[in-house]
Motif scaffolding. Structure first.
Motif, PDB file in Angstrom:
ATOM      1  N   LEU B  14       0.844  -1.199   0.000  1.00  0.00           N
ATOM      2  CA  LEU B  14       0.000   0.000   0.000  1.00  0.00           C
ATOM      3  C   LEU B  14       0.884   1.256   0.000  1.00  0.00           C
ATOM      4  CD1 LEU B  14      -3.079   0.109   0.017  1.00  0.00           C
ATOM      5  CD2 LEU B  14      -2.987   0.506   2.472  1.00  0.00           C
ATOM      6  N   PRO B  15       0.731   2.125  -0.979  1.00  0.00           N
ATOM      7  CA  PRO B  15       1.602   3.307  -1.025  1.00  0.00           C
ATOM      8  C   PRO B  15       1.187   4.355   0.006  1.00  0.00           C
ATOM      9  CG  PRO B  15       0.021   3.405  -2.796  1.00  0.00           C
ATOM     10  CD  PRO B  15      -0.247   2.114  -2.074  1.00  0.00           C
ATOM     11  N   ASP B  16       2.068   5.340   0.214  1.00  0.00           N
ATOM     12  CA  ASP B  16       1.729   6.443   1.122  1.00  0.00           C
ATOM     13  C   ASP B  16       0.556   7.227   0.568  1.00  0.00           C
ATOM     14  OD1 ASP B  16       3.623   5.935   3.021  1.00  0.00           O
ATOM     15  OD2 ASP B  16       5.132   7.263   2.156  1.00  0.00           O
ATOM     16  N   LEU B  17      -0.197   7.801   1.484  1.00  0.00           N
ATOM     17  CA  LEU B  17      -1.328   8.640   1.065  1.00  0.00           C
ATOM     18  C   LEU B  17      -0.809   9.994   0.582  1.00  0.00           C
ATOM     19  CD1 LEU B  17      -3.577   7.954   4.162  1.00  0.00           C
ATOM     20  CD2 LEU B  17      -3.941   7.058   1.872  1.00  0.00           C
ATOM     21  N   THR B  18      -1.594  10.628  -0.254  1.00  0.00           N
ATOM     22  CA  THR B  18      -1.222  11.974  -0.717  1.00  0.00           C
ATOM     23  C   THR B  18      -1.961  12.995   0.142  1.00  0.00           C
ATOM     24  OG1 THR B  18      -1.053  11.088  -2.931  1.00  0.00           O
ATOM     25  CG2 THR B  18      -1.121  13.495  -2.718  1.00  0.00           C
ATOM     26  N   PRO B  19      -1.226  13.856   0.820  1.00  0.00           N
ATOM     27  CA  PRO B  19      -1.901  14.846   1.679  1.00  0.00           C
ATOM     28  C   PRO B  19      -2.583  15.930   0.850  1.00  0.00           C
ATOM     29  CG  PRO B  19       0.463  15.181   1.720  1.00  0.00           C
ATOM     30  CD  PRO B  19       0.229  13.976   0.871  1.00  0.00           C
ATOM     31  N   PRO B  20      -3.514  16.672   1.450  1.00  0.00           N
ATOM     32  CA  PRO B  20      -4.145  17.786   0.725  1.00  0.00           C
ATOM     33  C   PRO B  20      -3.085  18.788   0.260  1.00  0.00           C
ATOM     34  CG  PRO B  20      -5.233  17.386   2.822  1.00  0.00           C
ATOM     35  CD  PRO B  20      -4.019  16.532   2.809  1.00  0.00           C
ATOM     36  N   ASN B  22      -2.971  21.885   0.373  1.00  0.00           N
ATOM     37  CA  ASN B  22      -2.723  23.051   1.231  1.00  0.00           C
ATOM     38  C   ASN B  22      -1.783  22.729   2.396  1.00  0.00           C
ATOM     39  OD1 ASN B  22      -5.049  21.459   2.204  1.00  0.00           O
ATOM     40  ND2 ASN B  22      -4.979  22.915   3.898  1.00  0.00           N
ATOM     41  N   LEU B  23      -1.449  21.464   2.574  1.00  0.00           N
ATOM     42  CA  LEU B  23      -0.656  21.092   3.755  1.00  0.00           C
ATOM     43  C   LEU B  23       0.737  21.738   3.741  1.00  0.00           C
ATOM     44  CD1 LEU B  23      -0.568  19.415   6.363  1.00  0.00           C
ATOM     45  CD2 LEU B  23       0.424  17.568   5.036  1.00  0.00           C
ATOM     46  N   LEU B  24       1.431  21.605   2.631  1.00  0.00           N
ATOM     47  CA  LEU B  24       2.786  22.166   2.551  1.00  0.00           C
ATOM     48  C   LEU B  24       2.793  23.687   2.781  1.00  0.00           C
ATOM     49  CD1 LEU B  24       5.835  21.722   1.963  1.00  0.00           C
ATOM     50  CD2 LEU B  24       5.299  22.100  -0.449  1.00  0.00           C
ATOM     51  N   ASP B  26       0.642  25.458   4.384  1.00  0.00           N
ATOM     52  CA  ASP B  26       0.272  25.714   5.784  1.00  0.00           C
ATOM     53  C   ASP B  26       1.466  25.501   6.712  1.00  0.00           C
ATOM     54  OD1 ASP B  26      -2.257  26.299   4.993  1.00  0.00           O
ATOM     55  OD2 ASP B  26      -3.180  24.444   5.707  1.00  0.00           O
ATOM     56  N   ILE B  27       2.180  24.417   6.468  1.00  0.00           N
ATOM     57  CA  ILE B  27       3.358  24.133   7.312  1.00  0.00           C
ATOM     58  C   ILE B  27       4.407  25.229   7.142  1.00  0.00           C
ATOM     59  CG2 ILE B  27       5.317  22.565   7.657  1.00  0.00           C
ATOM     60  CD1 ILE B  27       3.432  20.266   6.827  1.00  0.00           C
ATOM     61  N   MET B  28       4.674  25.580   5.894  1.00  0.00           N
ATOM     62  CA  MET B  28       5.736  26.562   5.643  1.00  0.00           C
ATOM     63  C   MET B  28       5.364  27.944   6.192  1.00  0.00           C
ATOM     64  SD  MET B  28       7.995  24.672   4.673  1.00  0.00           S
ATOM     65  CE  MET B  28       9.202  25.979   4.691  1.00  0.00           C
ATOM     66  N   ARG B  30       3.630  28.474   8.939  1.00  0.00           N
ATOM     67  CA  ARG B  30       3.925  28.422  10.370  1.00  0.00           C
ATOM     68  C   ARG B  30       5.433  28.443  10.627  1.00  0.00           C
ATOM     69  NH1 ARG B  30       0.427  23.943  13.421  1.00  0.00           N
ATOM     70  NH2 ARG B  30       1.664  24.748  15.144  1.00  0.00           N
ATOM     71  N   VAL B  31       6.167  27.764   9.767  1.00  0.00           N
ATOM     72  CA  VAL B  31       7.631  27.731   9.928  1.00  0.00           C
ATOM     73  C   VAL B  31       8.219  29.129   9.734  1.00  0.00           C
ATOM     74  CG1 VAL B  31       9.742  26.939   8.780  1.00  0.00           C
ATOM     75  CG2 VAL B  31       7.981  25.297   9.371  1.00  0.00           C
TER      76      VAL B  31
END
Lengths: 164, 143
Positions: B14-20, B22-24, B26-28, B30-31
Motif C-alpha cells: 500500500l503506497p503512502d497517502l497523498t496529503p491535501p 494546502n498542507l505544505l 500551511d506548514i511553511m 507556520r515555519v
C-alpha cells in the motif's frame, strides 16, 4: 532564510509518509493534517540536530505515531478507545466502490474501529512487534493479538469478496 | 495464495497517502512565522525544558544554601567589593537573614515553620496540578 528553504525540501520529501502515518492511525484527514503540521513544527525546532542525523525518517515516523496516539487518547474517552467491543463493526455500511483496489483497501482500513485499526496499523505499517504495540498502547499482549486478528478479519470481509 | 498471504501482500504494497495540497503551504507559513521570531523567543521555545529544569534546580539550590549559609556573611564580601551597591546588598541581606531566622525559630503546633511552609507549598502545587488536570479531562470529555 536558507535554512527555511532546506526545511521545505525536507517537508516535501517526508510529508506523504508523515501524513500517511497520522491518517491511518487517527482515521481522519483533518486530524491527520493537524498532526502532520505539529510533527514538522517539532522537526523545525530540532532541525539543526536532525540535519546531522542519519535517521530523519525514523524520527519523523516515531513522532507522528506518538502524536497520533496521544491525539486519540486525549480526544476520545479511554474506555471507548480500547474497550472490548463485543459488537461487530458496521460491515454493511455503504462502501463506495472505488475503481482502484488500493483505494478500496485504504477505505476499509479507515472504516475499522479504533481498537482494531490502531494496533493493525502499528503492526503492518510501523513494523512494531506485538510487545512494542502493547507497551505503546498500554494494553495487554493478548488484546493486541485479538484486535489485530479481528482487524484483519474485518478487512477481509470488507474487501475479500473482490479478491481474485 | 491464502487470504492471509494476500492481505499481507496488499498491506505491504500500500503506497503512502497523498496529503491535501494546502498542507505544505500551511506548514511553511507556520515555519516562516517561527523563523521570523526574535532569537531569544526561539531559544526560550526550543530549550524551555532545559530552562525550566535549570531554574527549578537553581531555586532549590538557593533555598538549601539559604539555610546553610548566613546571608549577611555571604553578601558582606560582595558589599566590600562594590561600595556603591552596599545599601542594596545590606538591606537584601538583612531581609534574607530575618526570613531565615523566622523560618528556623518559628513553630506551628511544635512543627518547624519551614516545614509547614514547605508542606503548604507542595500541597498548593499538587492542588493546582489536580485542578488543571480535571478541567482538561472535563473539557476533553465534553468535546
Amino acid at each position: 532564510m536558507a535554512q527555511v528553504q532546506e526545511f521545505e525540501t525536507l517537508v516535501r520529501n517526508y510529508q506523504n509518509m508523515v501524513f500517511s502515518v497520522a491518517a491511518r492511525i487517527v482515521g481522519s484527514v483533518a486530524d491527520a493534517e493537524d498532526i502532520t503540521q505539529e510533527v514538522f513544527i517539532k522537526a523545525y525546532d530540532r532541525f539543526a540536530d536532525l540535519q546531522q542525523s542519519q535517521s530523519i525518517g525514523g524520527w519523523l515516523k516515531t513522532v507522528a505515531t506518538n502524536l497520533s496516539i496521544n491525539h486519540l487518547n486525549r480526544y476520545r474517552a479511554r474506555w471507548r478507545f480500547f474497550s472490548e467491543q463485543e459488537n461487530e463493526p458496521e460491515l454493511a455500511a455503504p462502501v463506495e466502490k472505488p475503481d482502484d483496489r488500493r483505494e478500496l483497501l485504504e477505505l476499509a482500513i479507515h472504516k475499522l474501529p479504533d481498537a482494531q485499526r490502531v494496533p493493525l496499523v502499528l503492526f503492518h505499517f510501523q513494523d512494531l512487534s506485538y510487545d512494542e504495540i502493547a507497551a505503546k498502547l498500554g494494553i495487554s499482549l493478548a488484546k493486541v493479538k485479538t484486535d489485530i486478528h479481528r482487524g484483519r478479519e474485518t478487512l477481509r470481509k470488507l474487501i475479500g469478496n473482490r479478491h481474485e | 495464495m491464502n487470504d492471509h498471504d494476500w492481505l499481507d501482500e496488499e498491506l505491504r504494497n500500500l503506497p503512502d497517502l497523498t496529503p491535501p495540497t494546502n498542507l505544505l503551504p500551511d506548514i511553511m507559513k507556520r515555519v516562516e512565522e517561527r523563523a521570523s521570531q526574535p532569537i531569544w523567543t526561539r531559544f526560550w521555545r526550543e530549550h524551555w525544558t532545559l530552562i525550566r529544569n535549570s531554574s527549578l534546580g537553581l531555586s532549590m539550590a538557593l533555598l538549601i544554601l539559604l539555610f546553610w549559609l548566613s546571608p549577611v556573611r555571604l553578601l558582606s564580601s560582595v558589599v566590600a567589593l562594590s561600595p556603591a551597591l552596599s545599601p542594596i546588598f545590606r538591606v537584601t541581606a538583612e531581609i534574607l537573614d530575618i526570613a531565615v531566622t523566622i523560618l528556623n525559630s518559628g513553630r506551628v503546633f511544635e512543627t518547624p515553620l519551614w516545614l509547614v511552609v514547605l508542606a503548604v507549598t507542595a500541597a498548593s502545587y499538587g492542588t493546582c496540578i489536580v485542578a488543571a488536570s480535571t478541567v482538561q479531562r472535563l473539557a476533553a470529555t465534553k468535546s
